[in-house]
Enzyme design. Structure first.
Site, short mmCIF file in Angstrom:
data_model
loop_
_atom_site.label_atom_id
_atom_site.label_comp_id
_atom_site.label_asym_id
_atom_site.label_seq_id
_atom_site.Cartn_x
_atom_site.Cartn_y
_atom_site.Cartn_z
N SER A 125 0.80 -1.24 -0.02
CA SER A 125 -0.05 0.09 0.06
C SER A 125 0.71 1.32 0.04
CB SER A 125 -1.06 0.14 1.30
OG SER A 125 -1.39 1.23 1.54
N ALA A 126 0.32 2.33 -0.61
CA ALA A 126 1.10 3.64 -0.51
C ALA A 126 1.20 4.15 1.03
CB ALA A 126 0.24 4.57 -1.45
N TYR A 149 -2.69 -0.41 10.42
CA TYR A 149 -2.72 -1.21 8.88
C TYR A 149 -1.65 -0.75 8.35
CZ TYR A 149 -3.97 -1.40 4.27
OH TYR A 149 -4.03 -1.80 2.83
N LYS A 153 1.79 -3.36 6.71
CA LYS A 153 2.33 -3.58 5.18
C LYS A 153 3.75 -3.14 5.22
CE LYS A 153 -1.68 -4.37 3.08
NZ LYS A 153 -1.80 -5.65 2.22
N PHE A 178 -2.37 2.75 -4.71
CA PHE A 178 -2.75 3.91 -4.31
C PHE A 178 -4.28 3.84 -4.06
CE2 PHE A 178 1.35 4.58 -5.36
CZ PHE A 178 1.79 5.95 -4.53
N ARG A 231 -6.30 12.47 -3.95
CA ARG A 231 -5.70 10.95 -4.02
C ARG A 231 -5.46 10.58 -5.42
NH1 ARG A 231 -5.04 12.37 0.29
NH2 ARG A 231 -5.53 11.46 2.38
N PRO A 291 -8.38 12.58 12.00
CA PRO A 291 -6.90 12.58 12.32
C PRO A 291 -6.13 11.58 11.27
CG PRO A 291 -8.43 12.27 14.14
CD PRO A 291 -9.32 12.43 12.91
#
Length: 331
Positions: A125-126, A149, A153, A178, A231, A291
């Site tokens: 994941s990014a 999480y 990764k 992404f 994004r 947050p």
């Protein structure tokens, strides 16, 4: 090639299974159905017109069960999607995430070594980049992530990098995703979250369908084109094809690739594109930032283009159209 796909009933996994089958590969799906549904199996069969499809309902962190599957199937490659993936849940239940996601990776890597699997592709994941200036590229030093999480990764990547040093005959590839959205053009498989969606696109489609009253946009005071978060959205089918490219083209022992479009899109731009393409108004309220959310995240995907001969083909318009077709087909 015979490919074991862990988490193959999930959103990205199921689309990758379809791409593998349509190219003539043999697929073995292993999924415990924690965050997926059994009816996806029939939908994959309908799309591919392949009736005989091997599926094991099993927990990929269970060494004994997985050893039996590896021994029986003798696969050539592993594509590893299995793992818990909800950012918010990971904050509330960090130990559950560390235990499951790391054990699953280590179990599959260990058995791949034992049974001399040639290719191991990991769904990363990014989020591993943390808070850095985009475009993000593979040579960047990884920063502290904002949730457990993301840490699972990053830690899994480190485990596999160390593992690769003593397994020179195996091609190990880390694919940093992404923001996948969209659905298969058939409308049969797509993103179907359980409960309240954690991701933007299924929330938008549920608002469009009337399941939810309105969308909440978290913050409009970022330093972006319109103040909302930016994004890198990628069609899930393009993402699935990135795994095929990695499987067929990765040549070295250890590889890392970004899979993204390389284009940043704001939340409001996505909403307005959905409205324009599908002819549906999406009511929304601006609320406080969440947050840990970052202002701008998008990829430098040039390495995948150069080495894997892969790039995105489908547009943002395709993404929002296909996502809506899938949502309309859900009952």
């Amino acid at each position: 090639m015979k490919v074991l796909v862990s988490g193959g009933m999930g959103y990205i996994g199921s689309h990758t299974v379809v791409e593998l089958l349509e190219l003539g590969h043999e697929v073995v799906i292993v999924d415990n159905l924690y965050n997926s549904q059994i009816d996806v199996l029939d939908k994959i069969k309908t799309i591919t017109k392949i009736n005989k499809l091997k599926f094991y309902e099993a927990d990929c962190s269970n060494m004994n069960i997985m050893d039996n599957i590896f021994n029986k199937e003798q696969v050539d490659a592993v594509i590893h999607f299995a793992g818990y993936k909800a950012v918010g849940e990971s904050v509330l239940k960090p130990l559950m995430y560390y235990q499951n996601n790391l054990n699953t990776t280590m179990t599959l890597a260990s058995l791949s070594e034992k049974y001399k699997v040639k290719h191991f592709i990991f769904s990363s994941s990014a989020t591993v980049y943390g808070d850095q200036v985009s475009p993000l590229h593979e040579l960047m030093e990884l920063k502290v992530t904002t949730n457990p999480y993301g840490e699972t990764k990053k830690m899994s990547e480190r485990i596999l990098k160390d593992f690769s040093r003593n397994n020179k005959d195996m091609n190990i590839t880390l694919l940093r995703y992404f923001n996948p959205i969209g659905a298969h053009k058939s409308g049969l498989i797509g993103e179907k979250p359980q409960g309240i969606p954690n991701n933007l696109m299924p929330y938008v489609t549920q608002v469009a369908k009337g399941i939810r009253e309105k969308l909440f946009v978290f913050g409009n005071d970022y330093d972006t084109v319109d103040g909302t978060g930016v994004r890198d959205y990628i069609h899930v089918v393009d993402l699935a094809k990135g795994h095929i490219a990695a499987l067929m083209n990765a040549k070295s022992n250890f590889n890392i690739y970004n899979l993204g479009s390389g284009v940043g899109t704001s939340v409001l731009e996505l909403i307005h594109t959905f409205e324009r393409v599908n002819g549906i108004k999406i009511p929304y309220d601006i609320v406080e930032r969440r947050p840990g959310d970052l202002a701008t995240v998008y990829a430098d995907a040039s390495k995948a283009k150069k080495e894997l001969h892969w790039g995105t083909k489908l547009t943002l318009e395709d993404m929002v159209k296909d996502a809506w077709v899938f949502e309309k087909n859900l009952r």
